[in-house]
Scaffold this motif. Structure first.
Motif, PDB file in Angstrom:
ATOM      1  N   GLY A  94      14.332  22.338 -15.975  1.00 18.34           N
ATOM      2  CA  GLY A  94      15.719  22.778 -15.969  1.00 18.34           C
ATOM      3  C   GLY A  94      16.607  22.017 -16.921  1.00 18.34           C
ATOM      4  N   GLY A  95      16.007  21.392 -17.924  1.00 17.30           N
ATOM      5  CA  GLY A  95      16.819  20.667 -18.893  1.00 17.30           C
ATOM      6  C   GLY A  95      17.077  19.241 -18.474  1.00 17.30           C
ATOM      7  N   GLY A  96      16.533  18.828 -17.327  1.00 16.59           N
ATOM      8  CA  GLY A  96      16.783  17.471 -16.865  1.00 16.59           C
ATOM      9  C   GLY A  96      15.531  16.641 -16.829  1.00 16.59           C
ATOM     10  N   ALA A  97      14.557  16.937 -17.669  1.00 14.69           N
ATOM     11  CA  ALA A  97      13.308  16.189 -17.675  1.00 14.69           C
ATOM     12  C   ALA A  97      13.595  14.714 -17.874  1.00 14.69           C
ATOM     13  N   GLY A  98      12.898  13.903 -17.114  1.00 10.30           N
ATOM     14  CA  GLY A  98      13.084  12.470 -17.219  1.00 10.30           C
ATOM     15  C   GLY A  98      14.082  11.924 -16.227  1.00 10.30           C
ATOM     16  N   LEU A  99      14.797  12.778 -15.505  1.00 18.64           N
ATOM     17  CA  LEU A  99      15.705  12.279 -14.485  1.00 18.64           C
ATOM     18  C   LEU A  99      14.916  11.554 -13.420  1.00 18.64           C
ATOM     19  N   ASP A 100      15.391  10.415 -13.010  1.00 21.51           N
ATOM     20  CA  ASP A 100      14.761   9.680 -11.913  1.00 21.51           C
ATOM     21  C   ASP A 100      15.858   9.363 -10.897  1.00 21.51           C
ATOM     22  N   PRO A 101      16.227  10.335 -10.064  1.00 20.69           N
ATOM     23  CA  PRO A 101      17.389  10.144  -9.204  1.00 20.69           C
ATOM     24  C   PRO A 101      17.123   9.245  -8.024  1.00 20.69           C
ATOM     25  N   GLY A 102      15.898   8.776  -7.845  1.00 18.78           N
ATOM     26  CA  GLY A 102      15.595   7.939  -6.701  1.00 18.78           C
ATOM     27  C   GLY A 102      15.504   8.750  -5.429  1.00 18.78           C
ATOM     28  N   CYS A 103      15.468   8.073  -4.318  1.00 21.89           N
ATOM     29  CA  CYS A 103      15.342   8.727  -3.016  1.00 21.89           C
ATOM     30  C   CYS A 103      16.436   8.213  -2.095  1.00 21.89           C
ATOM     31  N   TYR A 104      17.000   9.118  -1.313  1.00 22.01           N
ATOM     32  CA  TYR A 104      17.976   8.760  -0.290  1.00 22.01           C
ATOM     33  C   TYR A 104      17.357   9.050   1.068  1.00 22.01           C
ATOM     34  N   GLU A 105      17.579   8.171   2.012  1.00 23.27           N
ATOM     35  CA  GLU A 105      17.003   8.362   3.348  1.00 23.27           C
ATOM     36  C   GLU A 105      17.407   9.701   3.936  1.00 23.27           C
ATOM     37  N   SER A 106      18.611  10.188   3.586  1.00 21.25           N
ATOM     38  CA  SER A 106      19.071  11.475   4.115  1.00 21.25           C
ATOM     39  C   SER A 106      18.237  12.642   3.608  1.00 21.25           C
ATOM     40  N   ASP A 107      17.413  12.418   2.566  1.00 22.18           N
ATOM     41  CA  ASP A 107      16.552  13.481   2.056  1.00 22.18           C
ATOM     42  C   ASP A 107      15.334  13.712   2.945  1.00 22.18           C
ATOM     43  N   LEU A 108      15.057  12.764   3.852  1.00 24.29           N
ATOM     44  CA  LEU A 108      13.852  12.827   4.672  1.00 24.29           C
ATOM     45  C   LEU A 108      14.186  13.157   6.118  1.00 24.29           C
ATOM     46  N   ARG A 109      13.230  13.740   6.795  1.00 22.14           N
ATOM     47  CA  ARG A 109      13.406  14.149   8.182  1.00 22.14           C
ATOM     48  C   ARG A 109      12.311  13.520   9.046  1.00 22.14           C
ATOM     49  N   SER A 110      11.663  14.306   9.886  1.00 23.41           N
ATOM     50  CA  SER A 110      10.711  13.794  10.854  1.00 23.41           C
ATOM     51  C   SER A 110       9.428  13.303  10.189  1.00 23.41           C
ATOM     52  N   THR A 111       8.773  12.359  10.873  1.00 24.96           N
ATOM     53  CA  THR A 111       7.533  11.764  10.374  1.00 24.96           C
ATOM     54  C   THR A 111       6.436  11.893  11.421  1.00 24.96           C
ATOM     55  N   ILE A 112       5.246  12.264  10.972  1.00 24.44           N
ATOM     56  CA  ILE A 112       4.075  12.356  11.853  1.00 24.44           C
ATOM     57  C   ILE A 112       2.952  11.523  11.240  1.00 24.44           C
ATOM     58  N   TRP A 113       2.330  10.668  12.058  1.00 21.91           N
ATOM     59  CA  TRP A 113       1.144   9.914  11.644  1.00 21.91           C
ATOM     60  C   TRP A 113      -0.067  10.491  12.371  1.00 21.91           C
ATOM     61  N   ARG A 114      -1.196  10.615  11.667  1.00 19.60           N
ATOM     62  CA  ARG A 114      -2.422  11.133  12.270  1.00 19.60           C
ATOM     63  C   ARG A 114      -3.596  10.221  11.901  1.00 19.60           C
ATOM     64  N   LEU A 115      -4.559  10.133  12.823  1.00 23.06           N
ATOM     65  CA  LEU A 115      -5.782   9.373  12.603  1.00 23.06           C
ATOM     66  C   LEU A 115      -6.985  10.294  12.723  1.00 23.06           C
ATOM     67  N   SER A 116      -7.959  10.117  11.858  1.00 22.19           N
ATOM     68  CA  SER A 116      -9.243  10.785  11.996  1.00 22.19           C
ATOM     69  C   SER A 116     -10.327   9.795  11.605  1.00 22.19           C
ATOM     70  N   SER A 117     -11.535   9.961  12.154  1.00 19.29           N
ATOM     71  CA  SER A 117     -12.590   8.976  11.950  1.00 19.29           C
ATOM     72  C   SER A 117     -13.899   9.660  11.613  1.00 19.29           C
ATOM     73  N   SER A 118     -14.789   8.879  11.009  1.00 21.67           N
ATOM     74  CA  SER A 118     -16.082   9.404  10.585  1.00 21.67           C
ATOM     75  C   SER A 118     -17.052   9.588  11.741  1.00 21.67           C
ATOM     76  N   ARG A 119     -16.726   9.052  12.897  1.00 20.38           N
ATOM     77  CA  ARG A 119     -17.547   9.212  14.096  1.00 20.38           C
ATOM     78  C   ARG A 119     -16.639   9.162  15.311  1.00 20.38           C
ATOM     79  N   PRO A 120     -17.105   9.650  16.457  1.00 19.13           N
ATOM     80  CA  PRO A 120     -16.278   9.571  17.672  1.00 19.13           C
ATOM     81  C   PRO A 120     -15.948   8.123  18.021  1.00 19.13           C
ATOM     82  N   LEU A 121     -14.700   7.899  18.433  1.00 16.46           N
ATOM     83  CA  LEU A 121     -14.247   6.560  18.799  1.00 16.46           C
ATOM     84  C   LEU A 121     -14.245   6.398  20.309  1.00 16.46           C
ATOM     85  N   GLU A 122     -14.485   5.172  20.734  1.00 16.67           N
ATOM     86  CA  GLU A 122     -14.375   4.846  22.149  1.00 16.67           C
ATOM     87  C   GLU A 122     -12.910   4.593  22.499  1.00 16.67           C
ATOM     88  N   GLU A 123     -12.586   4.769  23.770  1.00 18.93           N
ATOM     89  CA  GLU A 123     -11.216   4.499  24.222  1.00 18.93           C
ATOM     90  C   GLU A 123     -10.853   3.048  23.936  1.00 18.93           C
TER      91      GLU A 123
END
Length: 415
Positions: free
Chosen positions: A221-250
């Motif tokens: 859009g004519g603004g190549a090279g712009l690096d406006p950074g990040c503002y916390e207000s740009d982000l919303r909810s966060t989800i973390w997930r785990l997966s493993s190569s074998r079944p895990l014990e409790e």
């Protein structure tokens, strides 16, 4: 839907919502009272017959039936844009100089964020005003585009895009919208990346991971090279997930979300049983981002871990600079006797690997450096290695939280 005037009335047409726009703006009225208007326009006429002196020649957008009593209106005059907002106790009027009479589209964004009102032109803030007040709008008002309800303020130029947001847009997001131009925004517009090449081993059986939203820096859009950074207000909810190569014990592995050290970062702690059998673990983060032109995107990043794990370090190298020298002995004496900060990798400070940090440790370093009569305990001062009395062997009570310390030039990679 477009509505044409009845002859012999004023010329031009208007796009109107046809019903109350309260669905769009109720959140503004009941919540933060922040909003934003984004336009790409060109061929804006400089003179409009019949316009009063000082009045905007044409109307680009309006919420309300009567231009004089509208909740807000955005108009254009010769070389300028004008935003008017009905607020209590004082109305808001903000204008910005911008020539949009040519064929090339100009990007104009108005943002209200509390008392701060700003105009952005082509991704850059161009005008601002601070006016205290609250919005007292009628939820019955319709939304009009390219004219008023009276059809007396027609916009005869080109509207390439119009977007309305029931929240404030950050300067970073405005710059990004300009950079991507009239195309659909990329997905995601702030990709997540893990910013530590090695996990932070903070204690036996605990690993910290840190992810960050990487700012968009490019586009067509004519603004190549712009690096406006990040503002916390740009982000919303966060989800973390785990997966493993074998079944895990409790009780083998669990994940805990922590407060991040900086805006636009996300941090999690992996708790694992120090006696866990070897397993490959994938840690995924997914972050929803602020809606862009009516579309919400999510960004993901995946980090691979092999458990169990502990830090690699050079014993005696307290400051993590890749060498054992007099500065390490001075650092040990400093935190033992002068109240200075303890090293993050306490295993590195335990020069004789007796499970304690005391005056004998700097003495070992000094003897190693100047007398040559004492060897520093494994893994030694010259090569990186694991603690032979660490969590995967016969345990002691010392651990290596992060090696080297942040900013150090040399270090070891975690295993």
């Amino acid at each position: 839907a477009p509505e044409a005037p009845a002859a012999p009335g004023p010329s031009g047409a208007v796009y109107r919502s046809g019903a109350s726009a309260s669905k769009l703006f109720t959140e503004v009225l009941e919540g933060s009272q922040d909003f934003a208007v984004e336009l790409w326009v060109s061929r804006v006429p400089s003179v409009q017959p019949g316009a009063g002196q000082g009045e905007p020649a044409v109307l680009l957008a309006m919420l309300g039936e009567d231009p004089a009593q509208a909740s807000w209106s955005l108009g254009a005059a010769a070389g300028r844009f004008v935003m008017r907002i009905n607020a209590q106790p004082e109305d808001v009027e903000l204008e910005v100089a911008a020539d949009a009479s040519g064929a090339s589209p100009r990007h104009v964004v108005f943002v209200r964020q509390g008392p701060l009102h700003r105009f952005f032109v082509d991704g850059v803030e161009a005008s601002r005003a601070i006016v205290e007040g609250s919005l007292d709008w009628s939820t019955d008002h319709e939304l009009f585009l390219a004219n008023s309800s009276t059809l007396e303020n027609p916009f005869t130029g080109d509207v390439h895009l119009a977007a309305f947001y029931a929240e404030a847009l950050s300067p970073a997001l405005v710059a990004e919208l300009y950079a991507i131009g009239l195309e659909d925004p990329p997905a995601p517009h702030l990709p997540m990346v893990f910013i530590c090449p090695d996990p932070f081993i903070i204690a036996r059986g605990q690993v910290d991971l840190l992810a960050e939203a990487a700012p968009f820096a490019g586009g067509d859009g004519g603004g190549a090279g712009l690096d406006p950074g990040c503002y916390e207000s740009d982000l919303r909810s966060t989800i973390w997930r785990l997966s493993s190569s074998r079944p895990l014990e409790e009780g083998d592995v669990r994940i805990e979300e922590l407060s991040p050290p900086e805006p636009c970062q996300r941090r999690a702690r992996i708790h694992f049983n120090a006696e866990i059998q070897p397993v490959d673990l994938s840690v995924e983060i997914e972050v929803a981002q602020a809606p862009v032109r009516g579309r919400t995107e999510t960004a993901q990043a995946v980090f691979q871990l092999h458990l169990p794990m502990q830090a690699l370090f050079r014993r005696g190298d307290l400051n993590g600079n890749g060498n054992v020298d007099i500065s390490d002995a001075i650092a040990a004496l400093g935190f033992l006797f002068n109240g200075e900060d303890w090293p993050r990798c306490r295993d590195a400070a335990d020069s004789n690997d007796d499970g304690l940090i005391d005056v004998s440790d700097p003495i070992v370093i000094l003897n190693f450096l100047f007398a040559g009569t004492v060897e520093i305990a494994p893994p030694g001062p010259r090569t990186c290695g694991e603690d032979p009395t660490g969590p995967t062997a016969v345990p002691d009570d010392l651990d290596c939280s992060l090696y080297p310390d942040p900013g150090a030039a040399a270090g070891c990679t975690s295993s």
